[in-house]
Design a protein around this motif. Structure first.
Motif, PDB file in Angstrom:
ATOM      1  N   LEU A   1      -1.661  -3.720  -2.337  1.00  0.00           N
ATOM      2  CA  LEU A   1      -0.420  -2.946  -2.394  1.00  0.00           C
ATOM      3  C   LEU A   1       0.424  -3.088  -1.132  1.00  0.00           C
ATOM      4  O   LEU A   1      -0.074  -2.928  -0.006  1.00  0.00           O
ATOM      5  CB  LEU A   1      -0.742  -1.467  -2.589  1.00  0.00           C
TER       6      LEU A   1
ATOM      7  N   SER B   1      -5.142   0.677  -0.602  1.00  0.00           N
ATOM      8  CA  SER B   1      -4.040  -0.281  -0.701  1.00  0.00           C
ATOM      9  C   SER B   1      -4.533  -1.714  -0.517  1.00  0.00           C
ATOM     10  O   SER B   1      -3.962  -2.653  -1.073  1.00  0.00           O
ATOM     11  CB  SER B   1      -2.953   0.040   0.334  1.00  0.00           C
TER      12      SER B   1
ATOM     13  N   ASP C   1       2.109   7.925  -2.786  1.00  0.00           N
ATOM     14  CA  ASP C   1       0.833   7.706  -2.106  1.00  0.00           C
ATOM     15  C   ASP C   1       0.181   6.456  -2.694  1.00  0.00           C
ATOM     16  O   ASP C   1       0.455   6.070  -3.837  1.00  0.00           O
ATOM     17  CB  ASP C   1      -0.081   8.923  -2.297  1.00  0.00           C
ATOM     18  N   ASP C   2      -0.705   5.835  -1.922  1.00  0.00           N
ATOM     19  CA  ASP C   2      -1.444   4.669  -2.422  1.00  0.00           C
ATOM     20  C   ASP C   2      -2.272   5.021  -3.654  1.00  0.00           C
ATOM     21  O   ASP C   2      -2.474   4.181  -4.537  1.00  0.00           O
ATOM     22  CB  ASP C   2      -2.371   4.124  -1.329  1.00  0.00           C
TER      23      ASP C   2
ATOM     24  N   GLY D   1       3.346   1.352  -2.403  1.00  0.00           N
ATOM     25  CA  GLY D   1       2.513   2.498  -2.075  1.00  0.00           C
ATOM     26  C   GLY D   1       3.020   3.254  -0.856  1.00  0.00           C
ATOM     27  O   GLY D   1       4.124   3.010  -0.355  1.00  0.00           O
TER      28      GLY D   1
ATOM     29  N   SER E   1       1.955  -6.882  -3.943  1.00  0.00           N
ATOM     30  CA  SER E   1       2.421  -6.099  -5.104  1.00  0.00           C
ATOM     31  C   SER E   1       3.932  -6.015  -5.211  1.00  0.00           C
ATOM     32  O   SER E   1       4.461  -5.433  -6.154  1.00  0.00           O
ATOM     33  CB  SER E   1       1.840  -4.678  -5.048  1.00  0.00           C
TER      34      SER E   1
ATOM     35  N   CYS F   1       6.005   4.829  -4.962  1.00  0.00           N
ATOM     36  CA  CYS F   1       4.997   5.870  -5.206  1.00  0.00           C
ATOM     37  C   CYS F   1       4.772   6.699  -3.951  1.00  0.00           C
ATOM     38  O   CYS F   1       4.795   6.182  -2.833  1.00  0.00           O
ATOM     39  CB  CYS F   1       3.676   5.237  -5.651  1.00  0.00           C
TER      40      CYS F   1
ATOM     41  N   THR G   1       2.794  -1.255   1.304  1.00  0.00           N
ATOM     42  CA  THR G   1       2.736   0.168   1.636  1.00  0.00           C
ATOM     43  C   THR G   1       3.377   0.409   2.987  1.00  0.00           C
ATOM     44  O   THR G   1       3.762  -0.543   3.684  1.00  0.00           O
ATOM     45  CB  THR G   1       1.260   0.651   1.636  1.00  0.00           C
TER      46      THR G   1
ATOM     47  N   ALA H   1      -0.002   4.840  -6.499  1.00  0.00           N
ATOM     48  CA  ALA H   1       0.336   3.435  -6.735  1.00  0.00           C
ATOM     49  C   ALA H   1      -0.804   2.722  -7.465  1.00  0.00           C
ATOM     50  O   ALA H   1      -0.565   1.874  -8.334  1.00  0.00           O
ATOM     51  CB  ALA H   1       0.643   2.744  -5.412  1.00  0.00           C
ATOM     52  N   ALA H   2      -2.046   3.060  -7.124  1.00  0.00           N
ATOM     53  CA  ALA H   2      -3.189   2.465  -7.815  1.00  0.00           C
ATOM     54  C   ALA H   2      -3.203   2.881  -9.285  1.00  0.00           C
ATOM     55  O   ALA H   2      -3.520   2.078 -10.170  1.00  0.00           O
ATOM     56  CB  ALA H   2      -4.486   2.875  -7.125  1.00  0.00           C
TER      57      ALA H   2
END
Length: 351
Positions: free
Chosen positions: A300, A293, A260-261, A286, A341, A258, A302, A264-265
């Motif tokens: 996440l 994150s 950006d975080d 992320g 994640s 993704c 990241t 991703a969320a």
């Protein structure tokens, strides 16, 4: 008690209406018993060898009593600088922006410069209007983050953050290195169907992410058929909807990179909607390293961006531009932070 240059004694400002209007330099001079030029010297910082410490203290005491503040534009004309710069962003709710602002403010304080945060929104007309208004006001320059620069450099000096355009200096993250680290982490875990949840925002930083994602997969011998890509608006719900599209494909990707975080969320929400276990059935990666994150469940994986350092570099670059010594700073490296994640791809048992 008299002003050594005028022989005046301190007295109260005349006029019954003085308390009902904004106090002026003339009012301060009347109360302190000095000339108006002495007041100007005090507030322009040019008292050395011209005004005694005792007289300067008297002027400042009178100004404090009256609530007097020197006019910003007048101070700018005397000093040649407003000591104020603007940071323009399309959306102040983006958690990354707060850290960039903090870094710029920290660097600004060290140089006596104030950073004003302005949110003109996503509409191009309002963005240009805000730039033109700031250029006409008592402000030294601008930093643009997530906002395209004007067509010409006439509204300068301007430093771009996380964007590149001809005629402008930029402060950048090394998003290519960050993307390589993120995708490399998924490849090392054994993933081969790695989809991309990108954003449709225009800044070049997002195009760089997509380009490096594709390059990393090409080098790993993974073709486009195994690597779907969907672009989303920059919001949780937009990312959630786009992730639904990706996760409904057959075969389904085992990992999702993704932009950006925040995206991703949104992907985590979609996985929950579809009852897809993360990371058991799907790994989500992320980008940026915001608090989001860490707050997500599961946390996440990241790549962390040095957001405050990015803001500081942008501010310092703008000040260098004002001094006629602008240099292009090197992109700031990002740091891979694996969390819960991401995991090796789920392999169904042999039958």
């Amino acid at each position: 008690m008299t002003d050594s240059t005028t022989g005046r004694s301190p007295r109260s400002p005349e006029g019954a209406g003085a308390a009902h209007r904004r106090p002026t330099g003339h009012d301060v001079a009347e109360l302190a018993g000095v000339s108006q030029s002495t007041v100007s010297l005090v507030f322009s910082g040019k008292t050395a060898g011209r005004v005694s410490a005792k007289v300067e203290e008297r002027v400042r005491h009178a100004a404090a009593r009256l609530g007097y503040r020197p006019h910003a534009s007048a101070s700018t004309l005397r000093a040649g600088r407003a000591r104020t710069v603007g940071l323009l962003v399309p959306d102040v709710t983006n958690p990354f922006i707060g850290h960039v602002l903090r870094g710029a403010q920290r660097a600004g304080r060290a140089d006596g410069v104030t950073v004003a945060l302005i949110e003109p929104g996503p509409e191009r007309t309002w963005q240009l209007t805000a730039m033109e208004a700031l250029n006409a006001a008592a402000i030294d320059g601008m930093m643009l983050f997530g906002i395209e620069p004007p067509a010409s450099t006439a509204l300068g000096p301007i430093v771009l953050i996380e964007a590149v355009a001809d005629g402008f200096t930029s402060a950048l993250l090394d998003v290519r290195q960050g993307t390589a680290a993120a995708v490399g982490h998924l490849l090392e875990l054994g993933h081969r169907r790695i989809a991309h949840l990108g954003t449709d925002l225009p800044p070049t930083t997002f195009k760089a992410r997509a380009s490096r994602w594709r390059r990393e997969l090409d080098q790993a011998g993974i073709g486009a058929a195994e690597s779907p890509e969907v672009l989303a608006g920059f919001s949780l719900q937009a990312a959630r909807g786009a992730a639904h599209q990706i996760l409904s494909l057959t075969p389904r990707p085992t990992a999702l990179f993704c932009d950006d975080d925040l995206l991703a969320a949104g992907a985590l929400m979609a996985a929950h909607d579809l009852r897809i276990a993360v990371p058991g059935e799907l790994s989500i990666m992320g980008f940026a390293g915001t608090l989001l994150s860490e707050a997500a469940t599961p946390q996440l994986s990241t790549v962390v961006a040095p957001a405050e350092e990015l803001g500081a570099v942008a501010l310092q670059t703008l000040l260098q531009t004002l001094d006629g010594r602008a240099t292009t700073p090197r992109p700031l490296p990002m740091t891979l932070v694996p969390r819960a994640s991401t995991a090796p791809p789920h392999r169904p048992p042999d039958r």
